[in-house]
Design an enzyme around this catalytic site. Structure first.
Site, PDB file in Angstrom:
ATOM      1  N   ASP A 273      18.062  86.083 -52.129  1.00  0.00           N
ATOM      2  CA  ASP A 273      17.024  86.998 -51.690  1.00  0.00           C
ATOM      3  C   ASP A 273      17.700  88.136 -50.927  1.00  0.00           C
ATOM      4  OD1 ASP A 273      14.532  88.034 -51.110  1.00  0.00           O
ATOM      5  OD2 ASP A 273      14.219  86.761 -49.366  1.00  0.00           O
ATOM      6  N   LYS A 274      17.032  89.264 -50.791  1.00  0.00           N
ATOM      7  CA  LYS A 274      17.615  90.399 -50.076  1.00  0.00           C
ATOM      8  C   LYS A 274      17.257  90.397 -48.595  1.00  0.00           C
ATOM      9  CE  LYS A 274      15.710  94.499 -50.210  1.00  0.00           C
ATOM     10  NZ  LYS A 274      15.513  94.831 -48.776  1.00  0.00           N
TER      11      LYS A 274
END
Length: 758
Positions: free
Chosen positions: A216-217
């Protein structure tokens, strides 16, 4: 347990009912703090913002509207919907129930979670194949030796059967399962010290085999702290240093020369505008960490004002037009240096339209180009404008903003990458691990952040709607080409993990929301966030990051590779001992001599000595170059050809030298009990010397790290004490059929061990 309530309009009356009693078509009223009871199609919104991070991964509350959207709009862009399980951050609204229970987006995720098939870890696959292989070899060898002894040697069937049982006991590494569990447990403990909590033992090693990390960012690769990185005025571009909410940094003219004497008039106007037209607050908590109370976007504007050379004061607000998603700006009336000024902050395109009304001086093309420049860098852009009004103005309305508006600047805002994550990605590349960013953010933002972090080329990215259009076969052929995946749905993430596994990749998946749970469960190892992760995500994962830091995953990969290497060293240590004992028994049957060891003595070597001594290998540090070699392939056998050769060679070396010594003793008339005792002692001493040869896969035993593992010397001392006990303690002599031996019978095995080790 309290039931979730919902305010519904039925027969023109507002009723409070249990959410389980809702039906499609019900009209539900929403207000700040409400938990959304079902999937709703919004029909009216008043400054409505909904916190959707558990479902979509959005890091900030989403502004909602009742506008009509295309049918193929991806989940994260459905601003006219309110989803079950999310909550109202601010504002009010009304919506019509479109789905309840298992038919909601949350229900679909739950159904998907139950349908996901978990995969067996690489270690379990390898050990299963290894166990079957060893069992087949031992069974085949035992049958062959039994038939040979029965047909070609003068053994009775019962006597020979006992010998074959002794052979099986000698050849089977009974202590290996216990050793594997102990090594994995030590790995779990070490990972906990490195802020990674592992929820089941085999997952410790799985990380060492990972070839792809899907991350995920927000909050994992980035700081999850919005930061102003650039400011544009009509005359200058400015760069802003420092990251996060801490006001450390400075505002520097993009030409490279900071104005250290004073803040320019245009910059002062911009900073005063974004500070005054702001409802957030900036402060330090009890740990001296800077925190924002309010909207993160507004908070970062306060931080940048603190970085100015001159003090920027927040002016007293005399009148205010609050932000609304309908008109996309906020305005306040304040007095500065004796002038009444309206400060306006909002969406640039909205301010541009206001500024060009009744104005021939406004250069819209200039400002729009600046917005495009920032957007290409993945920055969110906020505009600021002012209007000077008469001193007797006390209240402002939207009508006051129809003319006379002057643009003062733009702020480029980004959730900055973690410096340690950038370094960790570099380490991944050196270790042969591919990192893929899977985010709910927009494509341009994802590509820009990816470029900063060394992911992708800034041009290739695959969006959720494009993934939806691909078949499973097409996605499997495409997935290795892209490193950036944007605007993804829960189903997209699950399909990406399956596609990578289809290509033979060992996949780790990070996540924090309910939407990540199916992909976390399907991945070879799911990694949940400990701070911002939901309980659903943690339950679906095998590992939890205490600090939500991507660097911790790389530390865990290194620990996983250390664990796997030490497991192989343990096998390299144990199997030659079993092979040597089996060799002695086979030789005794083939040559028709007495058994060199009794079954109970064999068990002593396998279950007590081997297990005790091999524990030292669990504490060996990581091999040099472990993070510079590519991950092993999925179907790699536990023992390579080199390992098999080494096991056979050492088994013959230990077994052969012991057999020669055994034969010498029998020829010189020693009793069987004495010969068995010396044979047992010789194997144990040679095993001790072999331990130090197994501490490194390819280096010599005597290196600069010889004394690094204190456990090796500790277990050596324990082994000597155990040997003294079994040889010289009377009740041990009775149990194991041993007799005391002289000092010369200690020296000779040590000399054999030195010769074999060299």
């Amino acid at each position: 347990m309290l039931s979730l309530k919902a305010n519904v309009i039925r027969e023109r009356k507002t009723l409070e009912i249990d959410s389980k009693d809702l039906i499609p078509g019900d009209m539900v009223k929403l207000q700040t703090g409400d938990k959304i009871p079902a999937d709703l199609r919004l029909v009216s919104c008043e400054n409505l913002k909904i916190e959707e991070s558990p479902l979509t991964g959005e890091s900030t509350a989403v502004e909602k509207s009742s506008e009509t959207l295309p049918e193929d709009t991806v989940l994260g862009d459905r601003v006219n919907m309110a989803f079950s399980g999310t909550s109202v951050a601010s504002g009010t609204g009304t919506g019509i129930v479109t789905a309840i229970g298992k038919d909601t987006e949350l229900g679909k995720i739950n159904k998907s979670l139950t349908e996901v098939e978990t995969t067996q870890t690489p270690l379990l696959q390898q050990t299963a194949r290894f166990g079957k292989g060893v069992a087949y070899v031992i069974a085949g060898l035992s049958v062959f030796i039994y038939l040979f002894g029965l047909l070609f040697r003068d053994y009775g069937a019962g006597e020979l059967l006992l010998a074959i049982i002794g052979l099986a006991v000698a050849a089977i590494p009974e202590g290996l399962p216990a050793i594997i569990s102990i090594i994995l447990s030590i790995g779990v403990q070490n990972m906990a010290g490195r802020k990674a909590i592992v929820r089941n033992l085999p997952s410790v090693e799985t990380l060492g085999a990972v070839s792809v990390i899907c991350s995920d960012k927000t909050g994992t690769l980035t700081k999850n702290e919005m930061t102003v990185t650039s400011i544009v005025t009509s005359r200058n571009d400015y760069e802003v240093s420092g990251v996060g909410y801490s006001p450390k940094g400075e505002i520097t003219c993009a030409r490279g020369s900071a104005d250290h004497t004073h803040t320019s008039e245009e910059l002062y106007s911009f900073l005063t505008c974004v500070t005054t037209c702001n409802e957030a607050s900036l402060s330090q908590d009890e740990n001296d960490q800077w925190v924002i109370n309010g909207d993160p976007t507004e908070g970062c504007l306060l931080t940048v004002s603190e970085k100015a050379e001159d003090i920027i004061n927040k002016l007293p607000v005399l009148s205010k037009i609050p932000f609304d998603s309908e008109y996309k700006y906020m305005a306040v009336l304040a007095e500065d240096k004796g002038e009444k000024i309206i400060f306006i902050k909002g969406a640039p395109d909205r301010l541009f339209g206001m500024a060009e009304k009744n104005s021939n001086e406004f250069n819209r093309l200039f400002w729009e180009n600046k917005v495009k420049e920032k957007a290409k860098l993945g920055q969110r852009v906020i505009g600021a404008a002012v209007k000077r009004v008469p001193k007797d103005t006390k209240v402002i309305t939207h009508a006051d903003l129809e003319e006379g508006i002057v643009m003062v600047g733009l702020a480029g805002i980004i959730d900055p990458p973690r410096e340690e994550a950038i370094e960790a990605i570099k380490e991944c590349k050196k270790a042969g691990i591919t990192v893929k960013m899977i985010t709910g953010d927009h494509k341009d933002t994802a590509m820009a952040i990816g470029m900063q972090m060394g992911l992708g080329d800034g041009e290739l990215a695959l969006e959720g709607k494009e993934i939806d259009s691909l078949s499973d076969e097409e996605l499997a052929d495409t997935v290795l080409t892209y490193d950036i995946f944007a605007r993804t749905s829960p189903e997209n993430k699950l399909r990406l993990v399956k596609a990578l596994q289809e290509k033979g990749q060992i996949c780790a998946m990070t996540g924090d929301g309910v939407n990540d749970a199916p992909a976390l469960k399907r991945a070879d190892i799911g990694v949940a966030m400990g701070i911002k992760g939901t309980e659903v995500a943690k339950d679906a994962s095998e590992m939890v990051l205490v600090d939500d830091n991507f660097k911790t995953i790389i530390d865990a990969v290194e620990e996983g590779r250390r664990v796997y290497d030490n497991l192989k060293k343990t096998i390299l240590f144990i199997l030659p001992t079993n092979g040597a004992q089996a060799f002695l028994i086979i030789a005794s049957i083939l040559f028709g001599t007495m058994m060199p060891l009794t079954p109970v003595q064999i068990l002593w070597v396998n279950m007590v000595i081997a297990v005790t001594v091999s524990l030292a290998l669990a504490f060996e540090k990581v091999e040099r170059g472990a993070m510079r070699r590519p991950p092993r392939e999925l179907h790699t056998p536990l023992l390579s050809q080199y390992y098999i050769f080494r096991i056979i060679f050492v088994a013959l070396l230990i077994g052969g030298s012991t057999l020669v010594y055994n034969s010498y003793l029998m020829e010189n008339g020693y009793s069987q009990q004495f010969v068995n005792s010396v044979t047992l002692h010789t194997i144990v001493i040679l095993q001790l010397f072999h331990l130090f040869n197994c501490r490194s896969e390819r280096d010599f035993a005597l290196t600069k790290d010889f004394f690094a593992n204190k456990a090796a010397f500790l277990v050596s001392g324990i082994l000597v004490m155990l040997q003294i006990a079994i040889l010289y303690v009377p009740f041990m002599n009775t149990i194991f059929g041993t007799v005391p031996i002289g000092i010369s019978f200690w020296v000779i095995p040590c000399l054999i061990g030195l010769v074999c080790s060299s």
